[in-house]
Design a protein around this motif. Structure first.
Motif, mmCIF file in Angstrom:
data_model
loop_
_atom_site.group_PDB
_atom_site.id
_atom_site.type_symbol
_atom_site.label_atom_id
_atom_site.label_comp_id
_atom_site.label_asym_id
_atom_site.label_seq_id
_atom_site.Cartn_x
_atom_site.Cartn_y
_atom_site.Cartn_z
ATOM 1 N N LEU A 1 10.237 26.805 28.479
ATOM 2 C CA LEU A 1 11.135 26.207 27.494
ATOM 3 C C LEU A 1 12.113 25.197 28.095
ATOM 4 N N PHE A 2 12.952 25.643 29.018
ATOM 5 C CA PHE A 2 14.072 24.819 29.462
ATOM 6 C C PHE A 2 13.624 23.533 30.152
ATOM 7 N N LEU A 3 12.646 23.619 31.022
ATOM 8 C CA LEU A 3 12.186 22.432 31.738
ATOM 9 C C LEU A 3 11.525 21.418 30.808
ATOM 10 N N PRO A 4 10.591 21.825 29.932
ATOM 11 C CA PRO A 4 10.016 20.849 29.001
ATOM 12 C C PRO A 4 11.054 20.216 28.077
ATOM 13 N N VAL A 5 12.053 20.999 27.643
ATOM 14 C CA VAL A 5 13.092 20.449 26.765
ATOM 15 C C VAL A 5 13.875 19.348 27.480
ATOM 16 N N SER A 6 14.272 19.612 28.725
ATOM 17 C CA SER A 6 15.052 18.621 29.463
ATOM 18 C C SER A 6 14.242 17.355 29.713
ATOM 19 N N VAL A 7 12.963 17.504 30.036
ATOM 20 C CA VAL A 7 12.109 16.336 30.271
ATOM 21 C C VAL A 7 11.897 15.564 28.971
ATOM 22 N N ALA A 8 11.710 16.278 27.863
ATOM 23 C CA ALA A 8 11.513 15.622 26.569
ATOM 24 C C ALA A 8 12.761 14.843 26.156
ATOM 25 N N VAL A 9 13.930 15.386 26.433
ATOM 26 C CA VAL A 9 15.175 14.692 26.081
ATOM 27 C C VAL A 9 15.317 13.399 26.884
ATOM 28 N N VAL A 10 15.070 13.479 28.183
ATOM 29 C CA VAL A 10 15.180 12.286 29.025
ATOM 30 C C VAL A 10 14.118 11.257 28.655
ATOM 31 N N GLY A 11 12.880 11.723 28.460
ATOM 32 C CA GLY A 11 11.809 10.797 28.081
ATOM 33 C C GLY A 11 12.039 10.169 26.722
ATOM 34 N N GLY A 12 12.530 10.957 25.761
ATOM 35 C CA GLY A 12 12.785 10.426 24.425
ATOM 36 C C GLY A 12 13.889 9.399 24.395
ATOM 37 N N ASP A 13 14.796 9.489 25.352
ATOM 38 C CA ASP A 13 15.913 8.546 25.411
ATOM 39 C C ASP A 13 15.551 7.244 26.124
ATOM 40 N N SER B 1 15.766 6.462 17.517
ATOM 41 C CA SER B 1 16.490 7.730 17.647
ATOM 42 C C SER B 1 15.933 8.547 18.810
ATOM 43 N N PRO B 2 16.696 8.727 19.880
ATOM 44 C CA PRO B 2 16.237 9.571 20.993
ATOM 45 C C PRO B 2 15.957 10.999 20.555
ATOM 46 N N LEU B 3 16.767 11.491 19.608
ATOM 47 C CA LEU B 3 16.576 12.860 19.131
ATOM 48 C C LEU B 3 15.238 13.011 18.428
ATOM 49 N N LEU C 1 4.999 15.683 33.798
ATOM 50 C CA LEU C 1 4.795 14.260 33.555
ATOM 51 C C LEU C 1 4.045 14.039 32.243
ATOM 52 N N GLY C 2 3.193 14.984 31.881
ATOM 53 C CA GLY C 2 2.516 14.889 30.590
ATOM 54 C C GLY C 2 3.520 14.949 29.450
ATOM 55 N N VAL C 3 4.516 15.831 29.564
ATOM 56 C CA VAL C 3 5.577 15.917 28.558
ATOM 57 C C VAL C 3 6.378 14.621 28.536
ATOM 58 N N GLY C 4 6.721 14.120 29.723
ATOM 59 C CA GLY C 4 7.486 12.889 29.791
ATOM 60 C C GLY C 4 6.744 11.711 29.196
ATOM 61 N N ALA C 5 5.439 11.609 29.460
ATOM 62 C CA ALA C 5 4.644 10.518 28.905
ATOM 63 C C ALA C 5 4.585 10.593 27.381
ATOM 64 N N LEU C 6 4.482 11.814 26.840
ATOM 65 C CA LEU C 6 4.469 11.996 25.392
ATOM 66 C C LEU C 6 5.802 11.548 24.786
ATOM 67 N N ALA C 7 6.901 11.972 25.413
ATOM 68 C CA ALA C 7 8.219 11.595 24.906
ATOM 69 C C ALA C 7 8.447 10.099 25.020
ATOM 70 N N LEU C 8 8.003 9.503 26.119
ATOM 71 C CA LEU C 8 8.139 8.056 26.297
ATOM 72 C C LEU C 8 7.329 7.297 25.246
ATOM 73 N N PHE C 9 6.132 7.786 24.966
ATOM 74 C CA PHE C 9 5.294 7.176 23.938
ATOM 75 C C PHE C 9 5.994 7.204 22.576
ATOM 76 N N LEU C 10 6.518 8.365 22.185
ATOM 77 C CA LEU C 10 7.207 8.476 20.898
ATOM 78 C C LEU C 10 8.489 7.660 20.891
ATOM 79 N N SER C 11 9.093 7.499 22.064
ATOM 80 C CA SER C 11 10.336 6.739 22.159
ATOM 81 C C SER C 11 10.146 5.271 21.819
ATOM 82 N N THR C 12 8.911 4.770 21.941
ATOM 83 C CA THR C 12 8.652 3.360 21.617
ATOM 84 C C THR C 12 8.506 3.130 20.114
ATOM 85 N N PHE C 13 8.499 4.215 19.325
ATOM 86 C CA PHE C 13 8.311 4.098 17.885
ATOM 87 C C PHE C 13 9.607 4.207 17.094
#
Length: 276
Positions: free
Chosen positions: A70-82, A195-197, A180-192
């Protein structure tokens, strides 16, 4: 550009707060275990937690097992989404692209900063938990004897201190690649989105869906292709001998996800009309 993004990562309080929270959970658990000396029975609780009372050098493995679900994927998703959405939401993205930077170069810089955060987070958890584990639980006196077998592997055989250290290093690298898979997913969604959230929540929704399907017998046909399917394969590093089958599949799966998601992120970002 890459140096600028890394500097921004280091300067942001959010980076250090998230790292403190990630390292804080294993620290709290270690304190409770050290005070009560009551560990969960083998097979219950986080992986390896039942063995740390006899040797604190194994605590990094237990700590990684605590933060991974939980905690690690959440933190990576937040950074990637931003990464992109944060710049768009603050109105800075348009000004960044007015400079002779190029969208591909900006995306690469964001990816490098995200990768740096992922590895920093995993290494920080492992390093701090090792210090805490040794300080609270100590190591067995026999560790001074070269080649002595101190820790029982998942397979039931003994592992020396050097073997344990190497396998923890392998586990850190494997978990870093998985994130990195989580980060890539968040980065991908971040281009759309602006809202980072929204980008972070979208990533977490996909991960939760993957986790549920991994445990569902009816989804057996798609389970080998789910992002989270081989996250726990790092435990195989602590078997004797190491079982490479799921580890190799996990690395290959993450490589595919990262490659496809980054290509999709580039395709969308390169053609997106930036108005914010």
């Amino acid at each position: 550009m890459i140096v600028t993004e890394l500097a921004k990562l280091v300067r942001r309080p959010r980076t250090w707060v998230s790292l403190a929270l990630l390292c804080g959970l294993p620290a709290i658990v270690a304190i409770f275990l050290g005070v009560t000396e009551v560990a969960p029975p083998p097979g219950e609780g986080p992986t390896f937690l039942s063995a740390v009372l006899s040797n604190g050098s194994l605590y990094p493995a237990a700590a990684l097992a605590m933060v991974l679900p939980l905690f690690l994927p959440v933190s990576v998703a937040v950074v990637g989404g931003d990464s992109i959405a944060g710049e768009a939401g603050s109105g800075m993205l348009r000004y960044l692209l007015l400079r002779p930077v190029g969208r591909t170069r900006l995306l690469v810089a964001k990816l490098v900063a995200l990768t740096a955060y992922v590895m920093l987070a995993v290494v920080a958890v492992a390093a701090t938990s090792y210090v805490i584990g040794v300080a609270i639980f100590g190591t067995e006196p026999a560790s001074a004897l070269a080649g002595s077998e101190l820790i029982t592997s998942v397979s039931g055989t003994g592992l020396s201190d050097v073997q344990v250290a190497l396998r923890i290093t392998y586990a850190v690298l494997y978990i870093g690649v998985s994130m990195l898979g989580v980060g890539a997913l968040a980065l991908f969604l971040s281009t759309f989105t602006d809202s980072p959230l929204a980008a972070a929540l979208g990533s977490l929704a996909a991960l939760v869906t993957s986790q549920v399907l991994v445990t569902l017998d009816a989804a057996a046909s798609v389970q080998p292709y789910l992002l989270t399917r081989y996250w726990l394969a790092w435990v195989d590093f602590f078997r004797d001998p190491i079982l490479w089958r799921d580890i190799e599949r996990g690395l290959a799966l993450q490589a595919v996800y990262v490659g496809v998601l980054l290509a999709a992120a580039w395709a969308n970002f390169a053609t997106r009309d930036v108005t914010s």
